[in-house]
Write a protein that holds these residues in place. Structure first.
Motif, short mmCIF file in Angstrom:
data_model
loop_
_atom_site.label_atom_id
_atom_site.label_comp_id
_atom_site.label_asym_id
_atom_site.label_seq_id
_atom_site.Cartn_x
_atom_site.Cartn_y
_atom_site.Cartn_z
N GLU A 128 0.79 -1.23 0.08
CA GLU A 128 -0.09 -0.08 0.07
C GLU A 128 0.83 1.30 0.03
O GLU A 128 0.26 2.31 -0.36
CB GLU A 128 -0.95 -0.15 1.20
N ASN A 179 -0.61 -7.97 -1.06
CA ASN A 179 -1.82 -8.70 -0.32
C ASN A 179 -1.57 -10.06 -0.37
O ASN A 179 -1.26 -10.86 -1.29
CB ASN A 179 -3.13 -8.11 -0.97
N PHE A 189 -11.76 -7.80 4.91
CA PHE A 189 -10.89 -7.72 3.67
C PHE A 189 -11.92 -8.09 2.36
O PHE A 189 -12.39 -9.15 2.75
CB PHE A 189 -9.58 -8.36 3.99
N VAL A 190 -11.49 -7.54 1.24
CA VAL A 190 -12.40 -8.15 0.00
C VAL A 190 -12.51 -9.31 -0.25
O VAL A 190 -13.15 -10.15 -0.47
CB VAL A 190 -12.18 -7.04 -1.03
N ALA A 210 -23.12 -7.12 -1.33
CA ALA A 210 -22.48 -5.44 -1.66
C ALA A 210 -21.04 -5.52 -1.44
O ALA A 210 -20.61 -5.49 -0.46
CB ALA A 210 -23.39 -4.65 -0.72
N ASN A 213 -15.30 -1.14 -5.17
CA ASN A 213 -14.69 -0.70 -6.70
C ASN A 213 -14.31 -2.14 -6.86
O ASN A 213 -13.34 -2.88 -6.55
CB ASN A 213 -13.77 0.02 -6.57
N ARG A 218 -5.25 -6.34 -7.52
CA ARG A 218 -4.23 -6.62 -6.48
C ARG A 218 -3.45 -7.80 -6.86
O ARG A 218 -3.78 -8.65 -7.76
CB ARG A 218 -4.95 -6.80 -5.25
N VAL A 252 -10.79 -7.14 -8.46
CA VAL A 252 -11.71 -7.80 -7.64
C VAL A 252 -12.99 -8.53 -8.38
O VAL A 252 -13.28 -9.55 -7.77
CB VAL A 252 -12.29 -6.65 -6.85
N PHE A 277 -18.83 1.58 -0.17
CA PHE A 277 -17.44 0.79 0.05
C PHE A 277 -16.15 1.48 -0.79
O PHE A 277 -15.21 0.83 -0.82
CB PHE A 277 -17.60 -0.76 -0.30
N ARG A 279 -13.43 4.15 -1.54
CA ARG A 279 -12.52 4.65 -0.73
C ARG A 279 -12.20 6.34 -1.32
O ARG A 279 -12.26 6.46 -2.48
CB ARG A 279 -11.10 3.86 -0.64
N VAL A 283 -6.20 2.89 -4.47
CA VAL A 283 -5.03 2.15 -5.06
C VAL A 283 -5.60 1.38 -6.13
O VAL A 283 -5.97 0.39 -5.76
CB VAL A 283 -4.26 1.52 -3.98
P1 GDP Z 1 -6.18 -3.48 0.92
O1 GDP Z 1 -5.27 -3.68 -0.37
O2 GDP Z 1 -5.38 -3.68 2.05
O3 GDP Z 1 -7.00 -2.35 0.92
O4 GDP Z 1 -7.11 -4.70 0.87
P2 GDP Z 1 -8.64 -4.81 0.95
O5 GDP Z 1 -8.88 -6.34 0.69
O6 GDP Z 1 -9.32 -4.02 1.92
O7 GDP Z 1 -9.19 -4.18 -0.44
C1 GDP Z 1 -8.68 -4.43 -1.68
C2 GDP Z 1 -9.37 -3.79 -2.79
O8 GDP Z 1 -10.78 -4.28 -2.86
C3 GDP Z 1 -9.46 -2.18 -2.61
O9 GDP Z 1 -8.78 -1.52 -3.90
C4 GDP Z 1 -10.94 -1.98 -2.25
O10 GDP Z 1 -11.21 -0.55 -2.82
C5 GDP Z 1 -11.34 -2.84 -3.19
N1 GDP Z 1 -12.94 -3.34 -2.60
C6 GDP Z 1 -14.01 -3.50 -3.44
N2 GDP Z 1 -15.06 -3.64 -2.64
C7 GDP Z 1 -14.65 -3.83 -1.36
C8 GDP Z 1 -15.26 -4.14 -0.26
O11 GDP Z 1 -16.64 -4.38 -0.10
N3 GDP Z 1 -14.55 -4.13 0.95
C9 GDP Z 1 -12.90 -4.08 0.89
N4 GDP Z 1 -12.27 -4.18 1.99
N5 GDP Z 1 -12.52 -3.76 -0.31
C10 GDP Z 1 -13.18 -3.65 -1.49
#
Ligand code: GDP
Ligand code: NDP
Length: 323
Positions: A128, A179, A189-190, A210, A213, A218, A252, A277, A279, A283
């Motif tokens: 990140e 990640n 986490f997503v 739900a 983005n 990742r 995603v 959801f 941000r 990123v």
């Molecule tokens: P990060 O890379 O540490 O922020 O790991 P996350 O798993 O929280 O998020 C990874 C990516 O998934 C980010 O770009 C988020 O914007 C995207 N994303 C899309 N939908 C979601 C959601 O519902 N929850 C989370 N946590 N991330 C989401």
């Protein structure tokens, strides 16, 4: 002589896998326990490690507790994995995030410097930190452009680690990890949110999922592979910084396709986009260049994204069935 390790963040995803790896190598393992939440030890319990590690009370914010933990454990190696690690929460709790994720790492470094500067130290840095990337792939040489309070706190901790190496000769290494996921990933986490959602939808407990983005990309790997890279860094003669990732990037949306597809479902019938959801600063893409880790550490992970997704969905199906 039995080696000893002290792990902050032992109750987290990586802490559990690292504890298992080190125990398997014959280490005596100590870990920091915060006593903050309700059941923070579920991962160690699920992996049947609770009676194999020694938990020490304390908090990253409390330097004296870090000194006491070092005094008690007399470690050869310290792994600083504790953090407020969820990017989204870092905007609602920016000061706490900076304190825990940034200053907290400095507290552990200070404790190591005061207690015994021969202790080897690992800092859990994050991809990140690259944030708004300027190059197609990111290695440890790429410039940082943090996009969240989480990321700028990690940049602080990363430079503190380098500074303590350069100032005091501490064997302090920083792993810039992309990640990494597993059935033990936090539900916020997503990836885990998706695999848990897939299990609930498949078993008729939920209809929709739900997400924010779907186009974010990742470089996702398997956590068990990544804790080995942490250990390898502390076995090197010289401390250093390493970017650790698979060298692949997926959206995603693609993760959803794989996860729903694994149980014969079409993600488009179930995933709804909820801007809640999104941000404040995204990123968009992370894509590792892990060539240094592969060459110098001999780190060679093999888990494909499809295997990782299957493992996570299958574990969540079992969990939801048991509920
Ligand atoms: P990060 O890379 O540490 O922020 O790991 P996350 O798993 O929280 O998020 C990874 C990516 O998934 C980010 O770009 C988020 O914007 C995207 N994303 C899309 N939908 C979601 C959601 O519902 N929850 C989370 N946590 N991330 C989401
Ligand atoms: P988790 O969120 O699963 O675990 C975080 C750990 O930090 C928990 O054990 C938590 O304890 C502990 N913690 C939180 N606040 C404090 C505090 N004030 N004092 C002491 N401990 C605290 O993270 P992961 O295991 O996924 O990640 C490990 C580290 O690697 C983190 O620093 C993370 O930021 C970093 N990282 C992770 C990546 C990933 O993809 N997983 C990628 C790059 C970096 P409790 O259970 O008591 O709350």
């Amino acid at each position: 002589m039995t080696k000893k390790a002290y792990i902050t963040g032992i109750s987290g995803q990586d802490g559990a896998y690292l504890a298992r790896l080190l125990l398997g190598k014959g280490y005596e393992v100590f870990g920091l326990q915060t006593r903050r939440g309700s059941d923070t030890l579920w991962r160690l319990r699920e992996m049947e490690l609770l009676d194999k590690v020694t938990l020490l009370d304390g908090d990253l914010l409390d330097l004296s507790s870090q000194l006491r933990a070092l005094e008690k454990s007399q470690p050869d190696e310290v792994y600083n994995l504790a953090a407020q690690s969820f990017v989204a929460t870092s905007w609602t709790q920016p000061v706490l995030t900076a304190q825990v994720t940034g200053i907290g790492a400095l507290n552990v470094l200070e404790a190591v410097r005061i207690f015994n500067s021969r202790v080897r130290f690992y800092q859990a840095s994050s991809s990140e930190m690259f944030g708004k990337v300027e190059s197609d792939k990111q290695s440890e040489k790429v410039k940082f452009h943090p996009r969240s309070p989480y990321a700028f706190s990690k940049v602080f901790a990363h430079w503190a680690t380098i500074n303590y190496r350069e100032s005091f000769g501490i064997h302090a290494s920083s792993g810039i990890l992309f990640n990494h996921e597993s059935p033990l990933r936090g539900l916020e986490f997503v990836t885990r949110k998706i695999t848990d959602g897939v299990a609930r939808i498949k078993l008729g407990k939920q209809e929709k999922l739900a997400l924010g983005n779907l186009d974010a990309r990742r470089d996702w790997g398997y956590a068990e592979d990544y804790v080995e890279a942490m250990w390898l860094m502390l076995q090197q003669d010289e401390p250093d910084d390493y970017a650790v990732g698979m060298g692949r990037t997926n959206s995603v949306r693609e993760f959803c396709e794989l996860a729903f597809g694994h149980v014969g479902l079409d993600y488009q019938q179930h995933v709804v986009v909820d801007p809640a959801f999104y941000r404040p600063a995204e990123v968009d893409v992370l894509f590792a260049d892990p060539s240094k880790a592969r060459q110098k550490l001999g780190w060679n992970p093999q888990t494909t994204l499809a295997e990782l997704v299957r493992m996570m969905v299958d574990a969540d199906l079992k969990r939801v069935e048991r509920e």
